[in-house]
Design a protein around this motif. Structure first.
Motif, PDB file in Angstrom:
ATOM      1  N   ARG A   1      -0.059   2.379 -10.743  1.00  0.00           N
ATOM      2  CA  ARG A   1      -0.674   2.299  -9.136  1.00  0.00           C
ATOM      3  C   ARG A   1      -1.492   1.194  -8.976  1.00  0.00           C
TER       4      ARG A   1
ATOM      5  N   VAL B   1       0.846  -1.231   0.200  1.00  0.00           N
ATOM      6  CA  VAL B   1      -0.012   0.109   0.133  1.00  0.00           C
ATOM      7  C   VAL B   1       0.869   1.250   0.004  1.00  0.00           C
TER       8      VAL B   1
ATOM      9  N   ALA C   1       1.774   1.635  -3.532  1.00  0.00           N
ATOM     10  CA  ALA C   1       0.698   2.303  -4.330  1.00  0.00           C
ATOM     11  C   ALA C   1       0.533   3.688  -4.200  1.00  0.00           C
ATOM     12  N   GLN C   2       0.643   4.191  -3.051  1.00  0.00           N
ATOM     13  CA  GLN C   2       0.701   5.671  -2.845  1.00  0.00           C
ATOM     14  C   GLN C   2       1.849   6.596  -2.708  1.00  0.00           C
TER      15      GLN C   2
ATOM     16  N   GLN D   1       9.869   6.864  -0.744  1.00  0.00           N
ATOM     17  CA  GLN D   1       8.781   6.280  -0.319  1.00  0.00           C
ATOM     18  C   GLN D   1       8.534   4.959  -0.820  1.00  0.00           C
TER      19      GLN D   1
ATOM     20  N   GLY E   1       4.759   8.885  -3.483  1.00  0.00           N
ATOM     21  CA  GLY E   1       4.911   9.925  -4.485  1.00  0.00           C
ATOM     22  C   GLY E   1       6.183  10.635  -4.752  1.00  0.00           C
TER      23      GLY E   1
ATOM     24  N   TRP F   1      -2.377  -1.811  -6.416  1.00  0.00           N
ATOM     25  CA  TRP F   1      -3.407  -1.937  -5.759  1.00  0.00           C
ATOM     26  C   TRP F   1      -4.077  -3.455  -5.857  1.00  0.00           C
TER      27      TRP F   1
ATOM     28  N   SER G   1       8.934   1.101   0.618  1.00  0.00           N
ATOM     29  CA  SER G   1       7.814   0.001  -0.024  1.00  0.00           C
ATOM     30  C   SER G   1       8.552  -1.184  -0.253  1.00  0.00           C
TER      31      SER G   1
END
Length: 390
Positions: free
Chosen positions: A157, A83, A86-87, A93, A89, A161, A97
């Motif tokens: 993305r 997740v 997927a988010q 980040q 930016g 998900w 992940s």
């Protein structure tokens, strides 16, 4: 096979798809994160490095937890990492992940194989391992192409998900269908160290690392070899890799059937076939038919040795999560070194056949390493301490 074994295969499919799919959407990720392609490539390396280094540490922390609880916790940790991706930016980040997902995957692999051995008994561990590891094979055949297709039509993305949803469903299935079992006895650091200090176990680890290194030294650079030396059109590459993937799935299922009772023979025949395929590919890559035949042999005899590798490790070091987690770390280390070695040869000015020759050399070393654990006892004895055939 218990339903849980198939659920574990689904979990590995989702996790491996997450690991592989970054390579299939590199341009999209580079554009979205504002970095170059080499930086996106480093995300793949970061995932593998976290598997090698972080997985065994997390497995050690979970050594006294019930298998079911560990699996659910690791799936939720992987879900959180997915997740986060997927988010994402920015690049940092996404890097976090990949690191979180890699650590969770490595520890999950160790616990999953320990649970599979517990459910079916060590006399069927190779068959159960083949079903669990088929998730890994199917991820390369179906998961990676589907994720890339979704990226091209709806964006990267959504691929993240969809994998997250698959992991969540798998966690619900594990929670509903897996028996809780009893809490395993937590080994002390000294006991675990003595178990892991066996020379025969590290001989098995060495063989596994060399086998996977041999496969990926060649596999990583098959695409340019096919287009620049074999003369295949780029549009035929998906079909060649699909054939490779299907051969891998078929070989894995066959290996799982035979590896429980014929562990050594499966490894020896597999390595001889792998060695022959790599030498033939290096010599005959300029002929398309020969190149295509060699890649099918590579699929049949390379990664499908995994069930036999797992059976050898389990019967040498036991079916505990730490033994299996370290095995996955060694396998990923072999993957990294094989791919890196092939790239280093190309950077040094060697031809595209050089990585294939490197793979052949590593396969020959793996074949020689099969005899390293013969000091003191032979695999050909009729039983071991558990009364199981070797």
């Amino acid at each position: 096979m218990p339903a849980t074994v198939y659920l574990l295969g689904l979990c590995i499919f989702a996790m491996a798809t997450s690991e592989f799919m970054v390579a299939g959407m590199m341009p999209s990720l580079a554009a979205a994160l504002g970095v170059g392609l080499p930086a996106v490539g480093n995300l793949v390396s970061a995932f593998a490095a976290s598997v090698v280094l972080g997985g065994p540490a997390l497995t050690w922390l979970l050594r006294a937890a019930r298998r079911k609880h560990s699996l659910i916790g690791l799936l939720l940790l992987f879900l959180a990492g997915q997740v986060l991706g997927a988010q994402a930016g920015d690049y940092q980040q996404m890097l976090w992940s990949r690191l979180i997902c890699g650590v969770a995957q490595s520890a999950f692999f160790g616990v999953a194989l320990a649970l599979a051995a517990e459910l079916v008994g060590e006399h069927r561990v190779a068959r159960a391992a083949a079903l669990v590891l088929n998730g890994l094979m199917l991820a390369s055949v179906a998961g990676l192409p589907l994720a890339a297709w979704v990226d091209q039509h709806w964006g990267w993305r959504l691929s993240f998900w969809l994998v997250a949803m698959m992991v969540a469903l798998a966690a619900a299935g594990i929670a509903a269908l897996t028996p809780s079992g009893s809490a395993p006895r937590a080994l002390s650091l000294g006991e675990e160290g003595r178990r892991l200090a066996r020379g025969s176990l590290w001989a098995a680890y060495l063989s596994s690392g060399l086998i996977i290194g041999a496969v990926f030294a060649a596999f990583t650079y098959l695409a340019p070899l096919f287009t620049q030396i074999s003369g295949f059109d780029a549009t035929t590459l998906p079909w060649l890799f699909a054939g490779y993937g299907l051969a891998t799935v078929a070989g894995n299922l066959c290996s799982g059937r035979w590896a429980d009772r014929h562990t050594r023979r499966v490894l020896r025949v597999g390595l001889l076939t792998l060695l022959a395929a790599l030498v033939a590919l290096a010599l005959l890559a300029q002929w398309r038919a020969a190149a295509a035949a060699c890649v099918l042999l590579l699929g049949l005899a390379g990664l499908p040795m995994n069930p036999a590798m797992v059976a050898r490790v389990v019967r040498t070091g036991g079916s505990g999560p730490m033994v299996n987690s370290l095995h996955m770390s060694v396998v990923n280390l072999g993957l990294m070194l094989g791919s890196w070695g092939g790239g280093a040869l190309l950077d040094a000015g060697w031809s595209l056949r050089a990585p294939v020759w490197l793979g052949a050399a590593l396969a020959a070393l793996a074949l020689a390493s099969l005899g390293l654990d013969r000091a003191g006892h032979s695999w050909q004895v009729t039983g071991n301490s558990a009364g199981l055939p070797r």
